[in-house]
Design a protein around this motif. Structure first.
Motif, PDB file in Angstrom:
ATOM      1  N   TYR A  19       0.796  -1.220   0.000  1.00  0.00           N
ATOM      2  CA  TYR A  19       0.000   0.000   0.000  1.00  0.00           C
ATOM      3  C   TYR A  19       0.833   1.276   0.000  1.00  0.00           C
ATOM      4  O   TYR A  19       0.288   2.378  -0.094  1.00  0.00           O
ATOM      5  CB  TYR A  19      -0.921   0.035   1.229  1.00  0.00           C
ATOM      6  N   LEU A  20       2.166   1.178   0.081  1.00  0.00           N
ATOM      7  CA  LEU A  20       2.981   2.370   0.277  1.00  0.00           C
ATOM      8  C   LEU A  20       2.876   3.358  -0.874  1.00  0.00           C
ATOM      9  O   LEU A  20       2.866   4.577  -0.653  1.00  0.00           O
ATOM     10  CB  LEU A  20       4.441   1.979   0.511  1.00  0.00           C
ATOM     11  N   TYR A  21       2.805   2.859  -2.103  1.00  0.00           N
ATOM     12  CA  TYR A  21       2.684   3.785  -3.237  1.00  0.00           C
ATOM     13  C   TYR A  21       1.368   4.562  -3.148  1.00  0.00           C
ATOM     14  O   TYR A  21       1.326   5.783  -3.386  1.00  0.00           O
ATOM     15  CB  TYR A  21       2.771   3.039  -4.565  1.00  0.00           C
ATOM     16  N   GLU A  22       0.274   3.871  -2.795  1.00  0.00           N
ATOM     17  CA  GLU A  22      -1.012   4.543  -2.657  1.00  0.00           C
ATOM     18  C   GLU A  22      -0.985   5.544  -1.500  1.00  0.00           C
ATOM     19  O   GLU A  22      -1.588   6.617  -1.587  1.00  0.00           O
ATOM     20  CB  GLU A  22      -2.124   3.520  -2.434  1.00  0.00           C
ATOM     21  N   MET A  23      -0.283   5.196  -0.430  1.00  0.00           N
ATOM     22  CA  MET A  23      -0.170   6.103   0.715  1.00  0.00           C
ATOM     23  C   MET A  23       0.614   7.353   0.330  1.00  0.00           C
ATOM     24  O   MET A  23       0.244   8.479   0.694  1.00  0.00           O
ATOM     25  CB  MET A  23       0.495   5.371   1.884  1.00  0.00           C
ATOM     26  N   HIS A  24       1.705   7.165  -0.417  1.00  0.00           N
ATOM     27  CA  HIS A  24       2.491   8.304  -0.922  1.00  0.00           C
ATOM     28  C   HIS A  24       1.609   9.225  -1.765  1.00  0.00           C
ATOM     29  O   HIS A  24       1.625  10.456  -1.592  1.00  0.00           O
ATOM     30  CB  HIS A  24       3.667   7.786  -1.750  1.00  0.00           C
ATOM     31  N   SER A  25       0.837   8.648  -2.658  1.00  0.00           N
ATOM     32  CA  SER A  25      -0.039   9.440  -3.524  1.00  0.00           C
ATOM     33  C   SER A  25      -1.079  10.208  -2.714  1.00  0.00           C
ATOM     34  O   SER A  25      -1.397  11.361  -3.020  1.00  0.00           O
ATOM     35  CB  SER A  25      -0.736   8.536  -4.541  1.00  0.00           C
ATOM     36  N   ALA A  26      -1.600   9.568  -1.664  1.00  0.00           N
ATOM     37  CA  ALA A  26      -2.597  10.225  -0.809  1.00  0.00           C
ATOM     38  C   ALA A  26      -1.991  11.424  -0.084  1.00  0.00           C
ATOM     39  O   ALA A  26      -2.624  12.479   0.031  1.00  0.00           O
ATOM     40  CB  ALA A  26      -3.157   9.220   0.195  1.00  0.00           C
ATOM     41  N   LEU A  27      -0.754  11.285   0.405  1.00  0.00           N
ATOM     42  CA  LEU A  27      -0.090  12.395   1.089  1.00  0.00           C
ATOM     43  C   LEU A  27       0.175  13.548   0.128  1.00  0.00           C
ATOM     44  O   LEU A  27      -0.036  14.718   0.471  1.00  0.00           O
ATOM     45  CB  LEU A  27       1.214  11.910   1.724  1.00  0.00           C
ATOM     46  N   MET A  28       0.649  13.232  -1.081  1.00  0.00           N
ATOM     47  CA  MET A  28       0.928  14.285  -2.054  1.00  0.00           C
ATOM     48  C   MET A  28      -0.354  14.995  -2.484  1.00  0.00           C
ATOM     49  O   MET A  28      -0.356  16.211  -2.733  1.00  0.00           O
ATOM     50  CB  MET A  28       1.650  13.692  -3.259  1.00  0.00           C
ATOM     51  N   SER A  29      -1.462  14.249  -2.572  1.00  0.00           N
ATOM     52  CA  SER A  29      -2.723  14.875  -2.964  1.00  0.00           C
ATOM     53  C   SER A  29      -3.205  15.838  -1.887  1.00  0.00           C
ATOM     54  O   SER A  29      -3.860  16.843  -2.198  1.00  0.00           O
ATOM     55  CB  SER A  29      -3.785  13.817  -3.250  1.00  0.00           C
ATOM     56  N   HIS A 230       8.187  -5.297  -1.243  1.00  0.00           N
ATOM     57  CA  HIS A 230       6.915  -4.707  -1.629  1.00  0.00           C
ATOM     58  C   HIS A 230       6.912  -4.508  -3.138  1.00  0.00           C
ATOM     59  O   HIS A 230       7.969  -4.490  -3.773  1.00  0.00           O
ATOM     60  CB  HIS A 230       6.710  -3.336  -0.963  1.00  0.00           C
ATOM     61  N   TYR A 231       5.738  -4.339  -3.671  1.00  0.00           N
ATOM     62  CA  TYR A 231       5.623  -3.972  -5.077  1.00  0.00           C
ATOM     63  C   TYR A 231       5.184  -2.514  -5.152  1.00  0.00           C
ATOM     64  O   TYR A 231       4.212  -2.110  -4.519  1.00  0.00           O
ATOM     65  CB  TYR A 231       4.625  -4.879  -5.797  1.00  0.00           C
ATOM     66  N   GLY A 232       5.971  -1.730  -5.898  1.00  0.00           N
ATOM     67  CA  GLY A 232       5.639  -0.332  -6.091  1.00  0.00           C
ATOM     68  C   GLY A 232       4.686  -0.175  -7.257  1.00  0.00           C
ATOM     69  O   GLY A 232       3.873  -1.052  -7.557  1.00  0.00           O
ATOM     70  N   LYS A 233       4.822   0.950  -7.958  1.00  0.00           N
ATOM     71  CA  LYS A 233       3.913   1.225  -9.074  1.00  0.00           C
ATOM     72  C   LYS A 233       4.053   0.187 -10.175  1.00  0.00           C
ATOM     73  O   LYS A 233       3.072  -0.249 -10.763  1.00  0.00           O
ATOM     74  CB  LYS A 233       4.196   2.623  -9.620  1.00  0.00           C
ATOM     75  N   SER A 234       5.310  -0.238 -10.453  1.00  0.00           N
ATOM     76  CA  SER A 234       5.497  -1.166 -11.570  1.00  0.00           C
ATOM     77  C   SER A 234       6.583  -2.206 -11.334  1.00  0.00           C
ATOM     78  O   SER A 234       6.863  -2.998 -12.229  1.00  0.00           O
ATOM     79  CB  SER A 234       5.843  -0.370 -12.841  1.00  0.00           C
ATOM     80  N   SER A 235       7.190  -2.221 -10.165  1.00  0.00           N
ATOM     81  CA  SER A 235       8.284  -3.164  -9.942  1.00  0.00           C
ATOM     82  C   SER A 235       8.419  -3.505  -8.461  1.00  0.00           C
ATOM     83  O   SER A 235       7.853  -2.820  -7.592  1.00  0.00           O
ATOM     84  CB  SER A 235       9.604  -2.585 -10.456  1.00  0.00           C
ATOM     85  N   ALA A 236       9.204  -4.547  -8.182  1.00  0.00           N
ATOM     86  CA  ALA A 236       9.443  -4.968  -6.805  1.00  0.00           C
ATOM     87  C   ALA A 236      10.476  -4.065  -6.145  1.00  0.00           C
ATOM     88  O   ALA A 236      11.430  -3.611  -6.781  1.00  0.00           O
ATOM     89  CB  ALA A 236       9.928  -6.414  -6.784  1.00  0.00           C
ATOM     90  N   ILE A 237      10.285  -3.798  -4.865  1.00  0.00           N
ATOM     91  CA  ILE A 237      11.222  -3.004  -4.066  1.00  0.00           C
ATOM     92  C   ILE A 237      11.663  -3.865  -2.888  1.00  0.00           C
ATOM     93  O   ILE A 237      10.838  -4.336  -2.108  1.00  0.00           O
ATOM     94  CB  ILE A 237      10.563  -1.706  -3.563  1.00  0.00           C
ATOM     95  N   LYS A 238      12.966  -4.070  -2.777  1.00  0.00           N
ATOM     96  CA  LYS A 238      13.516  -4.919  -1.722  1.00  0.00           C
ATOM     97  C   LYS A 238      14.170  -4.038  -0.651  1.00  0.00           C
ATOM     98  O   LYS A 238      14.954  -3.147  -0.966  1.00  0.00           O
ATOM     99  CB  LYS A 238      14.543  -5.888  -2.299  1.00  0.00           C
ATOM    100  N   GLN A 267       9.018   7.447  -0.711  1.00  0.00           N
ATOM    101  CA  GLN A 267       8.115   6.347  -1.053  1.00  0.00           C
ATOM    102  C   GLN A 267       7.776   5.485   0.163  1.00  0.00           C
ATOM    103  O   GLN A 267       7.132   4.446   0.037  1.00  0.00           O
ATOM    104  CB  GLN A 267       8.741   5.476  -2.139  1.00  0.00           C
ATOM    105  N   GLY A 268       8.253   5.891   1.359  1.00  0.00           N
ATOM    106  CA  GLY A 268       7.884   5.175   2.582  1.00  0.00           C
ATOM    107  C   GLY A 268       8.978   4.314   3.175  1.00  0.00           C
ATOM    108  O   GLY A 268       8.688   3.423   3.982  1.00  0.00           O
TER     109      GLY A 268
END
Length: 278
Positions: A19-29, A230-238, A267-268
């Motif tokens: 959910y981190l990418y969605e959380m980042h987007s929510a904060l920026m909005s 985690h999976y970000g917008k389009s790729s895995a993040i380790k 990005q969290g």
């Protein structure tokens, strides 16, 4: 400065594990709606395509979150407790104050399929800064991300504390270089803050990168560190999680607390607090 955001949600709310990418987007909005000029500066001004000097943590939950299977989905989701909290931090006070005010005035923070009620925004008291400190990832699930890209490739490699791909600096050197670069970036966009921190420490300029020493401490008696993907917008993040001992000038220690350790902070990843060895 660090702010702690307190939330409340309905009982047994379920959220994506990634959910981190969605959380980042929510904060920026929230910034976009509350202060469009600042949002434009972040995306199009001197911050564009540069280190943002902003970090936030994943959600913490009470009762503790637990993984649940969802029919038809390969990836587990998380069931949250009713009481939630997370932290945001930045060395740029006007940015952090604006974000805190935006979250508080909106009264809700929404991402995924959930609406979280905002119940409080509090300033977190800083520790006593010293030239040797131990930092640990904040809360239940925060982690640190260390990345490196070979010059001959745009591919981003994720580096763990005890792994060093051929040709790559080790994880400790990457963290030190990242911190040194962040301070130079702070001096570029807010030299008044950088100079004030240096003056408080009795320094005229920041010592070289080699003065930053990093040591990884075991997560427990049985585990050196824990890995998370985690999976970000389009790729895995380790990423990884264990205490980190940092020997560095006090301005660097101050920067760690408000800009995070490692990469992908906005990005969290990388929000830390003073901790113990285990």
């Amino acid at each position: 400065m660090q702010l702690e955001i307190k939330l409340k949600t309905k009982k047994d709310a379920i959220i994506k594990f990634d959910y981190l990418y969605e959380m980042h987007s929510a904060l920026m909005s929230k910034i976009m709606n509350y202060n469009p000029d600042m949002a434009k500066e972040l995306h199009e001004g001197k911050h564009k395509n540069r280190i943002k000097l902003f970090v936030f943590s994943p959600l913490n939950s009470m009762p503790n979150p637990r993984l649940v299977d969802i029919e038809g989905e390969k990836r587990k989701r998380m069931m949250l407790g009713e009481r939630l909290w997370f932290r945001i931090a930045s060395p740029i006070p006007e940015f952090l104050n604006t974000l805190g005010e935006a979250i508080l005035s909106a009264r809700t923070l929404s991402f995924g399929d959930n609406d979280f009620n905002v119940t409080g925004v509090n300033i977190v008291a800083p520790p006593e800064f010293k030239e040797e400190m131990i930092w640990r990832s904040f809360g239940q699930s925060a982690s640190i991300c260390t990345t490196w890209s070979p010059r001959s490739s745009e591919k981003k490699l994720f580096i763990y504390p005890d792994t060093t791909p051929e040709g790559s600096p080790d994880c400790a050197k990457l963290l030190a270089a990242n911190l040194h670069h962040k301070f130079l970036r702070l001096n570029e966009i807010r030299d008044d803050i950088a100079k004030s921190w240096l003056a408080d420490a009795g320094l005229k300029e920041l010592p070289p990168e080699e003065c930053i020493r990093i040591e990884f401490l075991p997560l427990s008696d049985k585990q050196e560190y824990r890995t998370i993907m985690h999976y970000g917008k389009s790729s895995a993040i380790k990423s990884w999680r264990c205490p980190v001992k940092v020997k560095a000038p006090v301005p660097i220690q101050r920067l760690i607390r408000v800009a995070g350790l490692g990469s992908l902070n906005s990005q969290g990843y990388g929000l830390v607090e003073e901790g113990k060895s285990c």
